[in-house]
Write a protein that holds these residues in place. Sequence first.
Motif, mmCIF file in Angstrom:
data_model
loop_
_atom_site.group_PDB
_atom_site.id
_atom_site.type_symbol
_atom_site.label_atom_id
_atom_site.label_comp_id
_atom_site.label_asym_id
_atom_site.label_seq_id
_atom_site.Cartn_x
_atom_site.Cartn_y
_atom_site.Cartn_z
ATOM 1 N N ILE A 8 49.517 0.409 -4.516
ATOM 2 C CA ILE A 8 49.394 -0.944 -4.157
ATOM 3 C C ILE A 8 48.403 -1.789 -5.170
ATOM 4 O O ILE A 8 47.201 -1.217 -5.210
ATOM 5 C CB ILE A 8 49.217 -0.998 -2.676
ATOM 6 N N GLY A 10 46.432 -5.703 -5.007
ATOM 7 C CA GLY A 10 46.006 -6.892 -4.463
ATOM 8 C C GLY A 10 44.525 -7.062 -4.667
ATOM 9 O O GLY A 10 44.006 -6.373 -5.714
ATOM 10 N N LEU A 23 45.945 -5.774 2.987
ATOM 11 C CA LEU A 23 46.215 -4.243 2.867
ATOM 12 C C LEU A 23 46.580 -3.384 4.175
ATOM 13 O O LEU A 23 47.474 -2.499 4.122
ATOM 14 C CB LEU A 23 45.063 -3.439 2.212
ATOM 15 N N CYS A 26 50.224 -4.110 4.753
ATOM 16 C CA CYS A 26 50.859 -3.453 3.580
ATOM 17 C C CYS A 26 51.168 -1.873 4.151
ATOM 18 O O CYS A 26 52.233 -1.332 3.904
ATOM 19 C CB CYS A 26 50.264 -3.276 2.101
ATOM 20 N N VAL A 42 45.992 3.186 -3.866
ATOM 21 C CA VAL A 42 45.303 1.734 -3.824
ATOM 22 C C VAL A 42 44.500 1.431 -5.058
ATOM 23 O O VAL A 42 43.756 2.094 -5.185
ATOM 24 C CB VAL A 42 44.691 1.313 -2.410
ATOM 25 N N LEU A 78 53.317 -1.903 -5.873
ATOM 26 C CA LEU A 78 53.713 -2.721 -4.860
ATOM 27 C C LEU A 78 52.709 -3.997 -5.020
ATOM 28 O O LEU A 78 51.262 -3.501 -4.806
ATOM 29 C CB LEU A 78 53.725 -2.071 -3.341
ATOM 30 N N GLY A 80 50.656 -6.204 -3.284
ATOM 31 C CA GLY A 80 50.548 -6.274 -1.514
ATOM 32 C C GLY A 80 49.890 -7.573 -1.140
ATOM 33 O O GLY A 80 49.007 -7.602 -0.470
ATOM 34 N N LEU A 114 55.142 -8.357 -2.882
ATOM 35 C CA LEU A 114 55.456 -8.367 -1.403
ATOM 36 C C LEU A 114 54.483 -9.489 -0.760
ATOM 37 O O LEU A 114 53.201 -9.602 -0.984
ATOM 38 C CB LEU A 114 55.215 -7.051 -0.604
ATOM 39 N N LEU A 165 52.119 -11.395 5.219
ATOM 40 C CA LEU A 165 52.223 -9.962 5.693
ATOM 41 C C LEU A 165 51.485 -9.831 7.179
ATOM 42 O O LEU A 165 51.816 -9.120 7.937
ATOM 43 C CB LEU A 165 51.726 -9.013 4.746
#
Length: 314
Positions: A8, A10, A23, A26, A42, A78, A80, A114, A165
């Motif tokens: 992930i 971000g 996070l 996610c 991550v 991903l 995130g 995402l 999210l």
Amino acid sequence: MRKYKFVILGYYGFGNLGDELLLKACLKILEANNIPHEKILVLSNNPQETEKIFNVKSVNRWKYFEVIKAFRQSEILLLGGGGLFQDSTSVMSCVWYWGIMRLARFLGVKIIALGQSIGELNSKVSRILTGNALKACEKVFVRDEHSFNLAKKLGCKNLILSCDLVLILKSETEKSKSNSMLINLRPCKDIEKFVKIISSHVKNFDGEKIGVALSGDDEKILETYKENLSLEKIIRVKNFKEAENLWANASCCVGMRLHFGVLSRIFQTPVTLIPYDIKVKEFAKISGIPVINDEWKEPSMPLKISDMIKFDLL
């Protein structure tokens, strides 16, 4: 078979509550997709802190040998959540994330984006890089119509209009009857104008006035305008539980950060937002929240969150 199902990426580990909540969301979404924590890695600015808080393996996003190793061990990158592709401050954000995504694809990693905001993209270079990056994704979930239309214009095909999210996170604390106003500011070029618009209304509020910082930058700007707004105190919020406790005692909110608005919607607290950025304006529009442009608007109750929010990643 690679060791990790998802890596992930971000804006994690920088001390910004909104990104840390992304996070958290996610990880919750991956759990709903039957992905256990041991199959997740991550990339973070502060991997030790990320591991401690989220109980998930993390490596330093700036150490490229670690990033390369992470990609070689992972199946899917991903992205995130957040506004990763924008050039409001600098084109370098687009350059950096585009480069990381190109590296992932070179190493055989699929990509899913995402909960993304796209833009503003003011330069031609930013638009080219963003379009190229998005077209490399298996799926692109965007969180507002502006991002959807811009991504479509840039040639992205696998677009899904969803939401921020963090809206999947739920409150478990009962609202109290205390009379307090939460005020959030962040640095922006029109900060003097916005403080001038809200100052008399905040000062005239008959109750406790609390400055709410979601980052270190927020804390500094709130200290600068503490007297202008007659703030009794300033609180730096570092996690969802602290936010839950603070909003449980709030009667209304006025703020700038997108996730200040998101939290106000989660905790069902009347709110007015100051749209310093297009993503805030878009969130306010879909949430039924008034915005302050050139004049004061009274806080009002945001729309309730649907229980049907789902993200089908696989």
